[in-house]
Design a protein around this motif. Structure first.
Motif, PDB file in Angstrom:
ATOM      1  N   VAL A   1       9.830  90.243  70.725  1.00 56.64           N
ATOM      2  CA  VAL A   1       9.740  91.647  71.145  1.00 56.64           C
ATOM      3  C   VAL A   1      10.089  92.514  69.933  1.00 56.64           C
ATOM      4  N   PRO A   2       9.183  93.406  69.496  1.00 64.05           N
ATOM      5  CA  PRO A   2       9.510  94.284  68.361  1.00 64.05           C
ATOM      6  C   PRO A   2      10.427  95.423  68.799  1.00 64.05           C
ATOM      7  N   VAL A   3      11.537  95.587  68.114  1.00 63.23           N
ATOM      8  CA  VAL A   3      12.488  96.660  68.413  1.00 63.23           C
ATOM      9  C   VAL A   3      12.885  97.337  67.105  1.00 63.23           C
ATOM     10  N   ARG A   4      13.403  98.534  67.249  1.00 63.64           N
ATOM     11  CA  ARG A   4      13.886  99.314  66.113  1.00 63.64           C
ATOM     12  C   ARG A   4      15.369  99.598  66.346  1.00 63.64           C
ATOM     13  N   VAL A   5      16.197  99.107  65.441  1.00 60.34           N
ATOM     14  CA  VAL A   5      17.644  99.125  65.645  1.00 60.34           C
ATOM     15  C   VAL A   5      18.303  99.786  64.447  1.00 60.34           C
ATOM     16  N   ASN A   6      19.287 100.640  64.724  1.00 65.55           N
ATOM     17  CA  ASN A   6      20.142 101.167  63.660  1.00 65.55           C
ATOM     18  C   ASN A   6      21.598 100.921  64.044  1.00 65.55           C
ATOM     19  N   ALA A   7      22.468 100.962  63.058  1.00 66.12           N
ATOM     20  CA  ALA A   7      23.871 100.618  63.272  1.00 66.12           C
ATOM     21  C   ALA A   7      24.745 101.445  62.341  1.00 66.12           C
ATOM     22  N   VAL A   8      26.045 101.305  62.521  1.00 70.20           N
ATOM     23  CA  VAL A   8      27.033 101.978  61.677  1.00 70.20           C
ATOM     24  C   VAL A   8      28.114 100.958  61.320  1.00 70.20           C
ATOM     25  N   SER A   9      28.599 101.057  60.095  1.00 69.00           N
ATOM     26  CA  SER A   9      29.621 100.136  59.603  1.00 69.00           C
ATOM     27  C   SER A   9      30.789 100.938  59.029  1.00 69.00           C
ATOM     28  N   TYR A  10      31.995 100.433  59.245  1.00 68.78           N
ATOM     29  CA  TYR A  10      33.213 101.045  58.708  1.00 68.78           C
ATOM     30  C   TYR A  10      33.901 100.024  57.803  1.00 68.78           C
ATOM     31  N   PHE A  11      34.157 100.431  56.568  1.00 67.82           N
ATOM     32  CA  PHE A  11      34.816  99.528  55.633  1.00 67.82           C
ATOM     33  C   PHE A  11      35.716 100.338  54.709  1.00 67.82           C
ATOM     34  N   ARG A  12      36.612  99.626  54.022  1.00 67.55           N
ATOM     35  CA  ARG A  12      37.509 100.261  53.052  1.00 67.55           C
ATOM     36  C   ARG A  12      37.741  99.297  51.902  1.00 67.55           C
ATOM     37  N   ILE A  13      38.185  99.840  50.786  1.00 67.15           N
ATOM     38  CA  ILE A  13      38.438  99.043  49.588  1.00 67.15           C
ATOM     39  C   ILE A  13      39.902  98.611  49.594  1.00 67.15           C
ATOM     40  N   ILE A  14      40.118  97.316  49.509  1.00 68.23           N
ATOM     41  CA  ILE A  14      41.481  96.793  49.461  1.00 68.23           C
ATOM     42  C   ILE A  14      41.838  96.286  48.063  1.00 68.23           C
ATOM     43  N   ASP A  15      40.850  96.102  47.207  1.00 68.70           N
ATOM     44  CA  ASP A  15      41.087  95.686  45.828  1.00 68.70           C
ATOM     45  C   ASP A  15      40.275  96.602  44.913  1.00 68.70           C
ATOM     46  N   PRO A  16      40.875  97.673  44.396  1.00 67.85           N
ATOM     47  CA  PRO A  16      40.104  98.637  43.585  1.00 67.85           C
ATOM     48  C   PRO A  16      39.512  98.016  42.324  1.00 67.85           C
ATOM     49  N   LYS A  17      40.218  97.103  41.699  1.00 61.23           N
ATOM     50  CA  LYS A  17      39.695  96.499  40.475  1.00 61.23           C
ATOM     51  C   LYS A  17      38.424  95.701  40.748  1.00 61.23           C
ATOM     52  N   ALA A  18      38.416  94.911  41.805  1.00 59.49           N
ATOM     53  CA  ALA A  18      37.227  94.123  42.126  1.00 59.49           C
ATOM     54  C   ALA A  18      36.057  95.020  42.497  1.00 59.49           C
ATOM     55  N   ALA A  19      36.326  96.129  43.181  1.00 63.50           N
ATOM     56  CA  ALA A  19      35.245  97.021  43.596  1.00 63.50           C
ATOM     57  C   ALA A  19      34.555  97.668  42.406  1.00 63.50           C
ATOM     58  N   ILE A  20      35.262  97.819  41.281  1.00 64.23           N
ATOM     59  CA  ILE A  20      34.670  98.433  40.088  1.00 64.23           C
ATOM     60  C   ILE A  20      34.119  97.386  39.134  1.00 64.23           C
ATOM     61  N   VAL A  21      34.822  96.259  39.006  1.00 69.99           N
ATOM     62  CA  VAL A  21      34.450  95.262  37.992  1.00 69.99           C
ATOM     63  C   VAL A  21      33.421  94.277  38.524  1.00 69.99           C
ATOM     64  N   GLN A  22      33.527  93.857  39.788  1.00 71.41           N
ATOM     65  CA  GLN A  22      32.688  92.780  40.306  1.00 71.41           C
ATOM     66  C   GLN A  22      31.303  93.238  40.753  1.00 71.41           C
ATOM     67  N   ILE A  23      31.122  94.530  41.008  1.00 62.86           N
ATOM     68  CA  ILE A  23      29.845  95.026  41.508  1.00 62.86           C
ATOM     69  C   ILE A  23      29.552  96.362  40.847  1.00 62.86           C
ATOM     70  N   GLU A  24      28.277  96.616  40.573  1.00 61.32           N
ATOM     71  CA  GLU A  24      27.923  97.865  39.898  1.00 61.32           C
ATOM     72  C   GLU A  24      28.135  99.077  40.801  1.00 61.32           C
ATOM     73  N   ASN A  25      27.616  99.009  42.045  1.00 58.18           N
ATOM     74  CA  ASN A  25      27.749 100.121  42.990  1.00 58.18           C
ATOM     75  C   ASN A  25      28.031  99.517  44.365  1.00 58.18           C
ATOM     76  N   TYR A  26      29.291  99.538  44.762  1.00 56.53           N
ATOM     77  CA  TYR A  26      29.664  98.855  45.997  1.00 56.53           C
ATOM     78  C   TYR A  26      29.065  99.522  47.229  1.00 56.53           C
ATOM     79  N   MET A  27      28.786 100.833  47.181  1.00 56.56           N
ATOM     80  CA  MET A  27      28.183 101.499  48.327  1.00 56.56           C
ATOM     81  C   MET A  27      26.762 101.002  48.573  1.00 56.56           C
TER      82      MET A  27
END
Length: 267
Positions: free
Chosen positions: A82-108
């Motif tokens: 069955v073809p459907v169209r779905v959207n969602a919402v996600s809630y997240f936060r950064i718990i390790d600031p160094k990893a969020a900057i060093v391990q990935i170019e753009n975490y968003m």
């Protein structure tokens, strides 16, 4: 004297520029990731006031508050095709600031892409009925998968919620007909169950009347009382057949001999 004043002014100006470039303030929910000559300092800066070395140090601010990420609508084919169209919402936060900057170019952007692909993959493994009725279970599966994939980036996904499920018009009409048929089936089952229970009670009443004949007379008197309170001008008076049988003419059917027809006697 004039030269000394000029030199003092230049020095003062340089000091002010140094302080402006060196003094930084991080809010309570912010952390500063500092790179000194390209190397990452071991500890993030903040919150509060701290000093950076101009030209040598470069700082990247990281927000530690919970971020709301809207997952764009995705075209999904469910397990029952069955073809459907779905959207969602996600809630997240950064718990390790160094990893969020060093391990990935753009975490968003990375988190958004992971959420979209996971949404299509997980919903494609469930049928339409499961998607509509087991929303909490599917949300928990999405949250677990996205959180596991973003953990190396220092991100903690707390909630993932499927918001809207758009179903084709033809499928909506079919579901409406199905729901209507289900309601009719339940109504017929309830009516049949009521008739069955009423028949059971009538059977019990018949057994009681059979064993206690006086109960029939009480029922007869109750019926007369109900007829007397009726505003109708026409009253049908029920009477037991054994009461009025004494007033009926007796005939052959009652066992009496039929009278002989009158006429001349034979010669």
């Amino acid at each position: 004297m004039t030269v000394l004043a000029i030199v003092a002014g230049v020095v003062l100006f340089v000091v002010v520029l140094f302080l402006v470039g060196a003094l930084k303030v991080a809010r309570e929910y912010e952390r500063g990731i500092v790179f000194r000559l390209g190397r990452l300092l071991p500890e993030p800066k903040g919150p509060g006031l701290f000093i950076l070395i101009p030209i040598i140090d470069r700082m990247v601010r990281v927000d530690l508050r919970t971020i709301t990420l809207n997952i764009p609508p995705q075209e999904v084919i469910t397990k029952d095709n069955v073809p459907v169209r779905v959207n969602a919402v996600s809630y997240f936060r950064i718990i390790d600031p160094k990893a969020a900057i060093v391990q990935i170019e753009n975490y968003m952007v990375a988190t958004s892409q992971i959420a979209q692909t996971t949404l299509r993959s997980v919903l494609g493994q469930h049928s339409l009925d499961e998607l509509l009725s087991e929303r909490e279970k599917i949300n928990a599966i999405l949250q677990g998968i996205i959180d596991e994939q973003t953990a190396p980036w220092g991100i903690k996904v707390t909630i993932v919620e499927v918001k809207d499920v758009e179903i084709p018009q033809g499928m909506q009409r079919a579901m409406a007909r199905q729901a209507e048929a289900e309601r009719e089936r339940r109504a017929k089952v309830i009516a049949a169950e009521g008739e069955f229970q009423a028949a059971e009670r009538l059977k019990d009443a018949a057994v009681v009347i059979e064993s206690h004949p006086i109960a029939l007379q009480l029922r007869y008197l109750q019926t007369l009382l109900e007829l007397g309170s009726s505003p109708s001008t026409t009253i049908v008076f029920p009477a037991p057949i054994d009461v009025i049988s004494a007033f009926l003419p007796r005939g052959p059917a009652n066992g009496a001999a039929a009278p002989e027809p009158a006429g001349d006697a034979p010669a």
